[in-house]
Design an enzyme around this catalytic site. Sequence first.
Site, PDB file in Angstrom:
ATOM      1  N   CYS A   1       0.812  -1.215   0.000  1.00  0.00           N
ATOM      2  CA  CYS A   1       0.000   0.000   0.000  1.00  0.00           C
ATOM      3  C   CYS A   1       0.849   1.270   0.000  1.00  0.00           C
ATOM      4  O   CYS A   1       0.351   2.346  -0.329  1.00  0.00           O
ATOM      5  CB  CYS A   1      -0.936   0.001   1.210  1.00  0.00           C
ATOM      6  SG  CYS A   1      -1.982  -1.472   1.299  1.00  0.00           S
TER       7      CYS A   1
ATOM      8  N   HIS B   1      -3.549   6.812   2.925  1.00  0.00           N
ATOM      9  CA  HIS B   1      -3.939   5.541   2.326  1.00  0.00           C
ATOM     10  C   HIS B   1      -5.314   5.160   2.847  1.00  0.00           C
ATOM     11  O   HIS B   1      -5.588   5.219   4.039  1.00  0.00           O
ATOM     12  CB  HIS B   1      -2.913   4.470   2.678  1.00  0.00           C
ATOM     13  CG  HIS B   1      -3.367   3.081   2.368  1.00  0.00           C
ATOM     14  ND1 HIS B   1      -3.859   2.734   1.130  1.00  0.00           N
ATOM     15  CD2 HIS B   1      -3.437   1.963   3.132  1.00  0.00           C
ATOM     16  CE1 HIS B   1      -4.192   1.457   1.147  1.00  0.00           C
ATOM     17  NE2 HIS B   1      -3.957   0.961   2.353  1.00  0.00           N
TER      18      HIS B   1
ATOM     19  N   ASN C   1     -10.068  -0.719  -0.036  1.00  0.00           N
ATOM     20  CA  ASN C   1      -8.611  -0.619  -0.011  1.00  0.00           C
ATOM     21  C   ASN C   1      -8.063  -1.072  -1.359  1.00  0.00           C
ATOM     22  O   ASN C   1      -8.113  -2.264  -1.681  1.00  0.00           O
ATOM     23  CB  ASN C   1      -8.069  -1.485   1.124  1.00  0.00           C
ATOM     24  CG  ASN C   1      -6.556  -1.415   1.264  1.00  0.00           C
ATOM     25  OD1 ASN C   1      -5.858  -0.955   0.371  1.00  0.00           O
ATOM     26  ND2 ASN C   1      -6.051  -1.891   2.392  1.00  0.00           N
TER      27      ASN C   1
END
Length: 325
Positions: free
Chosen positions: A113, A252, A282
Site C-alpha cells: 500500500c 492511504h 482498499n
Amino acid sequence: MIKAVILGTGSCLPEKTLSNADLERIVETSDEWITSRTGIRNRRVAGRDEQNYQLATKAARRALAVTGIEPEELDLIVVATISPHMIMPSTACFVQAELGAVNAFAYDISAACAGFTYGLDLASNYIRNRPDMKILLIGAETLSARVNWEDRNTCVLFGDGAGAVIVAGSNDGRGVFGSNLRADGKLWNLLYMDSPESYNPDLRRDEWQGPFIRMNGSDIFKHAVRLMEDAVTSLLRQHDLTIDDVDLMIPHQANIRILKNLRERLGIPEERVFVNLSQYGNTSAASIPIALDEAHRQGRMARGDIVLLCTFGGGLTWGSLLMRW
C-alpha cells in the site's frame, strides 16, 4: 532549486461495483458488520478487458491529457503494484507498449500500500539528478484476483483500480520537499500475500495455503496508527511545520477506524482529510493516486497548498511525504 511537481493526475475504476449487499450473498457477513468495522460500502471489481495494465494505461492517458504531454515525451514509467499482470515482464512494460512511449524505460516497484508514496519519492530523486525528465508514475491493482473469497476478514476490504500522475521538474517553489519512508521486514507475517506454489519441492513453504492476501487485522491496526503518526510528526518537525500548516492530508484508504484514530492523534480537522474509502475500499498502491486525482478534480487543492501523503502497508512499509501543490 528544482523540485518534482505533479503536472497532471488521472484514475480509472472498473465498471463493476461490488456492494456490501452483494458480499452478503458470497460470504457470511452483513452490511452493518462491514460498514461499522471498515467504513467500506462498495468496491470496484475488474472484469473483461480490465487487466491491471489496462486500468493503468487508461489512468495514464487521462493524466497525460491533462498535461498535453505526448507518450513519446516520457522518459520513465514506474508502476507500483502487488497484483501485476504477469510476474515478468513488468506491468510498466505493458503500459509502455499500450501508450507507445517508445523513449521511456519502465519497471515495477513492490511496496504494497506504500508503493505509490515510495514511487513519488523515487521520481523526486530522479528529477533532482535529471531535471528535464518527464515521469509517469502509476499505482494499479487488481486485488480481486488475490483475495480468498471465503475469508470474510479480508475479501470485504479490497478493491481494484488505478491512479496515475505525470511528474516533472520545476523551480517555481512547488513540488515534493520532504519524505519519511520506513520499513520493518521482521513484521512481514502481519500482512502478506503468498506467491503461487513452487514447482521446486525443496523451496515450498510448509505454511503455504494459497496465493492469497492474509492479514492479522488487530495487530495491523495498532501498528498502522502509531507508525503513520510518527512518520507524519517527525517529517513535519524536520521541516519546521505543524499539522496546522497542512492544507490537505491524503492518507492511504485502508480502514475508517484507522483514519479516524490517525486524524484524532494528529489533531487535523476532518475537513482537511480526503477520504473516499467508502466507495472503493482498499486499493493498495492505487489508493492514494485515485484519491489524489479525485481531490484534484474536486478543487480540493489550490496552487501553493501544502499536501501531506501518509501510508502504511505490507512489508511492513509505511511513510509520509510533503509537497507544495
